[in-house]
Write a protein that holds these residues in place. Structure first.
Motif, mmCIF file in Angstrom:
data_model
loop_
_atom_site.group_PDB
_atom_site.id
_atom_site.type_symbol
_atom_site.label_atom_id
_atom_site.label_comp_id
_atom_site.label_asym_id
_atom_site.label_seq_id
_atom_site.Cartn_x
_atom_site.Cartn_y
_atom_site.Cartn_z
ATOM 1 N N GLU A 202 33.281 37.928 43.042
ATOM 2 C CA GLU A 202 33.564 38.890 41.962
ATOM 3 C C GLU A 202 33.450 38.253 40.574
ATOM 4 O O GLU A 202 33.439 38.948 39.566
ATOM 5 C CB GLU A 202 34.972 39.466 42.136
ATOM 6 N N ASN A 203 33.431 36.929 40.527
ATOM 7 C CA ASN A 203 33.340 36.231 39.243
ATOM 8 C C ASN A 203 32.182 35.225 39.254
ATOM 9 O O ASN A 203 32.376 34.022 39.066
ATOM 10 C CB ASN A 203 34.651 35.489 38.954
ATOM 11 N N LYS A 206 31.212 32.090 36.709
ATOM 12 C CA LYS A 206 32.357 32.080 35.791
ATOM 13 C C LYS A 206 33.532 31.319 36.382
ATOM 14 O O LYS A 206 34.200 30.554 35.704
ATOM 15 C CB LYS A 206 32.764 33.532 35.520
ATOM 16 N N LEU A 207 33.777 31.566 37.685
ATOM 17 C CA LEU A 207 34.900 30.923 38.352
ATOM 18 C C LEU A 207 34.403 29.676 39.080
ATOM 19 O O LEU A 207 33.553 29.762 39.971
ATOM 20 C CB LEU A 207 35.530 31.914 39.344
#
Ligand code: ADP
Length: 292
Positions: A202-203, A206-207
């Motif tokens: 979901e990220n 980014k994560l």
């Protein structure tokens, strides 16, 4: 030279080694005592400066001897201290560490780090606005992290939020940060009821979850990727995460690709664990590039 601003804590670690911990009400003799500079913000600022970035630290120290030690250490490492302010009526941040029976017990007194408020950080707006990247952690008040996430978002400056130590973070802050770098325990707190692979998907891009000697896991938009770190003889892993974050920020600011930036940061962090102390092992640019 890229411009990196670090907003965060600085402190002095007071380290005692003893054969065992004293019982309640008991006095025992220890073996050694030393003071070393620490605090996640300061550690990351020093690591980024050693890697060749122009680094501005935004933080507070007490008007005491430790405050002077912290400032001197920044200067020795080439960290710019225009936005580090001595605060009256507050002691410098300290960490009281006992090393005994192969483990550590730590009491952190935040002191002047509590004064890193949104109003204080607002004074550094000019430098934040013109930075290639901003780096922040969670040893300063929560409202400051929220304020900085808004500021960076409004001024289109990428924000790398290292969510350490753990505390819940609003969805809004997560949305506004460009990069999030929890370790495994911090990731579990951050995405409480969620499967970690789902959180990664979901990220995407980014994560970035740091997994100690295994390396770093992220999702590249198509698939989950584990970028292995380098095998070294670990002497002291204190500050590994701080070195990783600083190196990752520097590499991203320089425009390195994500995977390349993770690899660079893994190399820097793996070198840092081969020496004693959080800042003691932080490598220079030449050391990282010589061993990539
Ligand atoms: P933290 O220090 O915040 O708990 P980690 O333990 O995940 O974070 O370490 C951060 C990074 O440091 C890892 O992703 C890895 O690149 C590097 N690292 C940590 N421990 C080791 C190790 N024993 N050997 C090699 N690299 C390590």
């Amino acid at each position: 030279m890229v411009k990196v601003t670090v907003i965060g804590s600085s402190s002095i670690d007071l380290v005692v080694t003893a054969e065992r911990r004293p019982d309640k009400g008991e006095t025992i003799l220890g073996e050694s005592f030393k003071t070393v500079p620490g605090g996640k913000g300061a550690n990351q600022a020093v690591a980024a400066a050693r890697l060749g970035a122009e680094v501005f630290m935004v933080g507070c120290v007490g008007e005491d001897g430790f405050g002077k030690e912290i400032l001197d250490n920044f200067k020795e490492n080439g960290v710019l201290t225009d936005y580090v302010e001595p605060v009256t009526h507050s002691e410098s941040g300290t960490a009281h560490i006992t090393l005994a029976e192969g483990d550590n017990s730590i009491i952190v007194v935040k002191g002047a780090n509590n004064h890193v408020t949104p109003e204080f950080v607002g004074k550094a707006l000019d430098v934040i606005r013109t930075s290639d990247i901003v780096l922040i952690q969670q040893e300063i008040p929560e409202e400051t992290v929220e304020y900085v996430s808004e500021l960076c978002h409004a001024h289109h400056v990428p924000l790398l939020l290292n969510p350490a130590p753990s505390r819940p973070i609003s969805k809004d802050v997560i949305a506004k940060a460009a990069y999030l770098t929890p370790n495994e325990l911090e990731a579990a707190v951050l995405f409480q009821n969620k499967d970690i692979h789902e959180a990664l998907a979901e990220n995407p891009n980014k994560l970035f979850i740091t997994e100690g000697k295994n390396g770093v896991r992220y999702h590249d938009g198509e698939q989950e990727v584990l970028v292995p770190t380098y095998t070294v003889e670990a002497v002291d892993t204190t500050g590994a995460g701080d070195t990783f974050n600083a190196a990752f920020a520097v590499a991203l600011a320089e425009g390195q690709g994500l995977k390349e930036a993770v690899r660079f940061a893994n190399r820097a962090a793996s070198l840092s664990v081969t020496k004693f102390g959080a800042q003691g092992g932080m490598p220079t640019r030449t050391e990282v590039e010589g061993s990539l």
